[in-house]
Design a protein around this motif. Sequence first.
Motif, PDB file in Angstrom:
ATOM      1  N   PHE A 150      26.274  33.626  38.788  1.00 27.02           N
ATOM      2  CA  PHE A 150      26.455  34.268  40.082  1.00 27.02           C
ATOM      3  C   PHE A 150      27.183  35.586  39.873  1.00 27.02           C
ATOM      4  O   PHE A 150      27.965  35.737  38.934  1.00 27.02           O
ATOM      5  N   ALA A 151      26.914  36.542  40.769  1.00 27.04           N
ATOM      6  CA  ALA A 151      27.652  37.803  40.738  1.00 27.04           C
ATOM      7  C   ALA A 151      28.001  38.170  42.166  1.00 27.04           C
ATOM      8  O   ALA A 151      27.225  37.931  43.086  1.00 27.04           O
ATOM      9  N   GLY A 152      29.173  38.759  42.340  1.00 23.81           N
ATOM     10  CA  GLY A 152      29.564  39.144  43.692  1.00 23.81           C
ATOM     11  C   GLY A 152      30.989  39.633  43.694  1.00 23.81           C
ATOM     12  O   GLY A 152      31.602  39.857  42.643  1.00 23.81           O
ATOM     13  N   VAL A 153      31.519  39.764  44.901  1.00 21.05           N
ATOM     14  CA  VAL A 153      32.873  40.258  45.059  1.00 21.05           C
ATOM     15  C   VAL A 153      33.769  39.096  45.487  1.00 21.05           C
ATOM     16  O   VAL A 153      33.420  38.324  46.377  1.00 21.05           O
ATOM     17  N   VAL A 154      34.912  38.974  44.826  1.00 25.05           N
ATOM     18  CA  VAL A 154      35.818  37.861  45.107  1.00 25.05           C
ATOM     19  C   VAL A 154      36.767  38.198  46.247  1.00 25.05           C
ATOM     20  O   VAL A 154      37.304  39.300  46.307  1.00 25.05           O
ATOM     21  N   HIS A 155      36.925  37.258  47.158  1.00 26.66           N
ATOM     22  CA  HIS A 155      38.030  37.315  48.112  1.00 26.66           C
ATOM     23  C   HIS A 155      38.918  36.130  47.811  1.00 26.66           C
ATOM     24  O   HIS A 155      38.441  35.000  47.743  1.00 26.66           O
ATOM     25  N   GLU A 156      40.217  36.403  47.662  1.00 30.57           N
ATOM     26  CA  GLU A 156      41.113  35.298  47.317  1.00 30.57           C
ATOM     27  C   GLU A 156      41.589  34.522  48.535  1.00 30.57           C
ATOM     28  O   GLU A 156      41.917  33.347  48.442  1.00 30.57           O
ATOM     29  N   ARG A 157      41.667  35.208  49.687  1.00 30.62           N
ATOM     30  CA  ARG A 157      42.269  34.584  50.849  1.00 30.62           C
ATOM     31  C   ARG A 157      41.282  34.477  51.997  1.00 30.62           C
ATOM     32  O   ARG A 157      40.418  35.360  52.126  1.00 30.62           O
ATOM     33  N   PRO A 158      41.424  33.461  52.821  1.00 31.77           N
ATOM     34  CA  PRO A 158      42.403  32.364  52.711  1.00 31.77           C
ATOM     35  C   PRO A 158      42.035  31.385  51.589  1.00 31.77           C
ATOM     36  O   PRO A 158      42.916  30.768  51.008  1.00 31.77           O
ATOM     37  N   HIS A 159      40.769  31.235  51.350  1.00 32.20           N
ATOM     38  CA  HIS A 159      40.330  30.401  50.242  1.00 32.20           C
ATOM     39  C   HIS A 159      39.367  31.233  49.417  1.00 32.20           C
ATOM     40  O   HIS A 159      38.686  32.096  49.950  1.00 32.20           O
ATOM     41  N   PRO A 160      39.291  30.948  48.131  1.00 39.03           N
ATOM     42  CA  PRO A 160      38.428  31.762  47.274  1.00 39.03           C
ATOM     43  C   PRO A 160      36.984  31.796  47.773  1.00 39.03           C
ATOM     44  O   PRO A 160      36.393  30.771  48.076  1.00 39.03           O
ATOM     45  N   LEU A 161      36.470  33.014  47.858  1.00 37.30           N
ATOM     46  CA  LEU A 161      35.098  33.227  48.327  1.00 37.30           C
ATOM     47  C   LEU A 161      34.419  34.173  47.360  1.00 37.30           C
ATOM     48  O   LEU A 161      35.063  35.012  46.736  1.00 37.30           O
ATOM     49  N   LEU A 162      33.123  34.050  47.283  1.00 35.55           N
ATOM     50  CA  LEU A 162      32.340  35.031  46.549  1.00 35.55           C
ATOM     51  C   LEU A 162      31.371  35.661  47.541  1.00 35.55           C
ATOM     52  O   LEU A 162      30.576  34.957  48.171  1.00 35.55           O
ATOM     53  N   LEU A 163      31.488  36.989  47.716  1.00 37.46           N
ATOM     54  CA  LEU A 163      30.564  37.688  48.613  1.00 37.46           C
ATOM     55  C   LEU A 163      29.360  38.115  47.794  1.00 37.46           C
ATOM     56  O   LEU A 163      29.474  38.892  46.854  1.00 37.46           O
ATOM     57  N   GLU A 189      41.237  30.041  39.366  1.00 33.18           N
ATOM     58  CA  GLU A 189      40.134  30.715  38.662  1.00 33.18           C
ATOM     59  C   GLU A 189      40.005  32.190  39.047  1.00 33.18           C
ATOM     60  O   GLU A 189      39.560  33.007  38.254  1.00 33.18           O
ATOM     61  N   VAL A 190      40.363  32.498  40.299  1.00 36.37           N
ATOM     62  CA  VAL A 190      40.142  33.873  40.766  1.00 36.37           C
ATOM     63  C   VAL A 190      41.454  34.616  41.009  1.00 36.37           C
ATOM     64  O   VAL A 190      41.444  35.721  41.567  1.00 36.37           O
ATOM     65  N   ALA A 191      42.567  34.037  40.567  1.00 40.34           N
ATOM     66  CA  ALA A 191      43.862  34.660  40.844  1.00 40.34           C
ATOM     67  C   ALA A 191      43.892  36.090  40.323  1.00 40.34           C
ATOM     68  O   ALA A 191      43.480  36.364  39.191  1.00 40.34           O
ATOM     69  N   GLY A 192      44.337  37.002  41.160  1.00 41.59           N
ATOM     70  CA  GLY A 192      44.477  38.400  40.760  1.00 41.59           C
ATOM     71  C   GLY A 192      43.195  39.196  40.832  1.00 41.59           C
ATOM     72  O   GLY A 192      43.173  40.376  40.475  1.00 41.59           O
ATOM     73  N   LEU A 193      42.117  38.584  41.282  1.00 39.75           N
ATOM     74  CA  LEU A 193      40.830  39.292  41.284  1.00 39.75           C
ATOM     75  C   LEU A 193      40.372  39.669  42.678  1.00 39.75           C
ATOM     76  O   LEU A 193      39.220  40.021  42.893  1.00 39.75           O
ATOM     77  N   ASP A 194      41.285  39.602  43.634  1.00 43.29           N
ATOM     78  CA  ASP A 194      40.896  39.879  45.015  1.00 43.29           C
ATOM     79  C   ASP A 194      40.212  41.233  45.129  1.00 43.29           C
ATOM     80  O   ASP A 194      40.729  42.248  44.667  1.00 43.29           O
ATOM     81  N   GLY A 195      39.022  41.239  45.718  1.00 40.93           N
ATOM     82  CA  GLY A 195      38.316  42.489  45.951  1.00 40.93           C
ATOM     83  C   GLY A 195      37.528  42.996  44.763  1.00 40.93           C
ATOM     84  O   GLY A 195      36.849  44.014  44.864  1.00 40.93           O
ATOM     85  N   ARG A 196      37.556  42.292  43.651  1.00 40.80           N
ATOM     86  CA  ARG A 196      36.859  42.791  42.469  1.00 40.80           C
ATOM     87  C   ARG A 196      35.492  42.157  42.334  1.00 40.80           C
ATOM     88  O   ARG A 196      35.249  41.033  42.742  1.00 40.80           O
ATOM     89  N   ARG A 197      34.609  42.931  41.734  1.00 43.23           N
ATOM     90  CA  ARG A 197      33.274  42.413  41.449  1.00 43.23           C
ATOM     91  C   ARG A 197      33.347  41.567  40.181  1.00 43.23           C
ATOM     92  O   ARG A 197      33.977  41.970  39.198  1.00 43.23           O
ATOM     93  N   VAL A 198      32.758  40.391  40.250  1.00 46.63           N
ATOM     94  CA  VAL A 198      32.842  39.486  39.101  1.00 46.63           C
ATOM     95  C   VAL A 198      31.483  38.849  38.818  1.00 46.63           C
ATOM     96  O   VAL A 198      30.559  38.898  39.631  1.00 46.63           O
ATOM     97  N   ARG A 199      31.433  38.300  37.606  1.00 44.31           N
ATOM     98  CA  ARG A 199      30.349  37.412  37.224  1.00 44.31           C
ATOM     99  C   ARG A 199      30.978  36.040  37.025  1.00 44.31           C
ATOM    100  O   ARG A 199      32.100  35.936  36.529  1.00 44.31           O
TER     101      ARG A 199
END
Lengths: 357, 258
Positions: free
Chosen positions: B61-74, B101-111
């Motif tokens: 999967f690829a997308g943008v991470v939102h950490e709050r309120p719960h981890p999401l992948l856009l 798993e996604v700590a510190g990655l809020d708003g970043r594009r990830v794989r």
Amino acid sequence: MAGQLGERTVSHAYQAVGWNRQKRVYDLTLLAGVVGYLALFVGVGAMLSPRATVETLIIRAFGTAALLLLHVVLSIGPLARLDRRFLPLLYNRRHLGVALFVLGLVHGGFSILQFHALGVVNPLLSVLTSNGSWSELAGLPFQPLGLAALAILFLMAATSHDFWLANLTPPVWKGLHMLVYVAYGLLVLHVGLGVLQAETHALLAGLLALGFAWIVAIHLIAGRRERAADRELQGAVAEDGFVEACRVGDIAEKRARIVCLSGERIAIFRYDGKISAVSNVCQHQNGPLGEGRIIDGCITCPWHGFQYDPADGASPPPFTESVPTFRVRLDGDRVLVHPHPQRPGTRVDPAALQEES
Amino acid sequence: MAGGDEFYIGYQRQAPAGLSRFQRWTVAALLLAAAVVAVALAALQSDFDPGVFEFGVVRDFAGVVHERPHPLLLVDRPGHNLPEPSRFLLVAAGKHGADGEVAGLDGRRVRLRGTLIHRQGQTMVEVVAGSVEPTGDATARPAAGAVDLGVQTLRGEIVDSKCYLGVMKPGRGKPHRACATLCIRGGIPPVLRVETGSGEYRHFLLTDEAGGVINHRLLDLIAVPVEIAGRVLRTGDLLVLEIDPTTIRRLDAAAGSS
Ligand code: FES
């Protein structure tokens, strides 16, 4: 298992018993029944609900199989008391008990894995703490009830060998194994407060209620029969304290008549032109000796075949069990028994019948 | 005492003929009864919920991470021609949230790699531990703000989103309560399941009034009928219900005691 000496004599001795044909047939039938049940449940479930998860089907198949088997286990005793043709089922009942525990263990183990493992709490602690509250009926936690029942079934399965019967002493063992009724009660609650809170088809609750009613009913009926048999004998009391128990003709050859005197059940046997009386209670598991018969000169318990010499109530050597004996005498064709029991193993002269039958 | 005159002891090789016949009939009747019970019980189960857990299948999967309120992948879904990226809830293996798993990655594009869990338009990914890798610094496109749908009073059941969306069936109701409680304790996003009539359901992610995590304040209210009033926000295809957990009302018999 009871040991064997020669062909017939059986008593406590824990050498391995040969797996005779009956026993193999019994166990194979049991295995086939259980496997068939599980396969049918999972198969039909998967066919009718393609969306079902296999874990749920397995949990439910094993749980319902265990509950069904428990009904069978609990039915055999009273049924055998009502009709002795059910007795052979009783003989290996402990195998049913062990199978029951294994089914329950798979059900419980799978449930704990699925519902309680991989979390932030120790799974067993979670079983005890994480479902529901004790303050309301429908919300009562049901999983601890199942766990408690499983613990009881484990104790029973683990002590089902005659080794434990002898070492715990029969009263303790018997008491322990009466806990099966507690386990049954716990499981009825486990199901009623658990899955039936979500699976609301009326037939499901109906089946549980039907099973419960059946178990209660046959126990009451068998108990009533037994109480009727226990009615104190009102025979004439002779001057020497002997009580008239029955007529010689009331007793079939090699069989017994059970009477109740001073609150105790006494089995009066007729064999080889003689009459002897012993306590009706088998030392093994309180089987009714008076429903047994004389085989090879020995009283043979109908439940598991322990044997006793009718004259002294002792098992033939090397076995050491013995039952209390009672003095008997004849007056014409009337059989009189003294209600005072002699210490187990005390030799009492049999009353000799005049005319050979 | 019924039962005729035949006598059999278990260790004998062969039971008398009459007894054997009786035994055979008894056993046959028992087996038949067991078969009937097996079929009846299997058939009387209520229908299993929809929802799929692609157990054993790992996808990229690829997308943008939102950490709050719960981890999401856009996740952008080009084929779908949606105005907004889809929001996939992220969870970890077992009964654990994916926060670590996604700590510190809020708003970043990830794989990342993971297993799909989906039910009627709601999608979740069970993230393979350690598979999240940032692939760029900025979000490709800033997510649109939330649309305020106003304060609403809703009735339903609080479930743990992971089991409910397809990992377990049933993933709700009393038999599942212990598991749901454990999941929500472990950080799985709590969701209010609301019937909208005719067998349709809507699902609302529950947060506090500031959009924060409230898992630990819901533990006594899971898998029971509840009524909750709160502000409904829609961000993309995700509905969020912001609530004050102390105002949740239980609708079952224990309403008074909670
Ligand atoms: S042999 Fe078991 S009770 Fe008599």
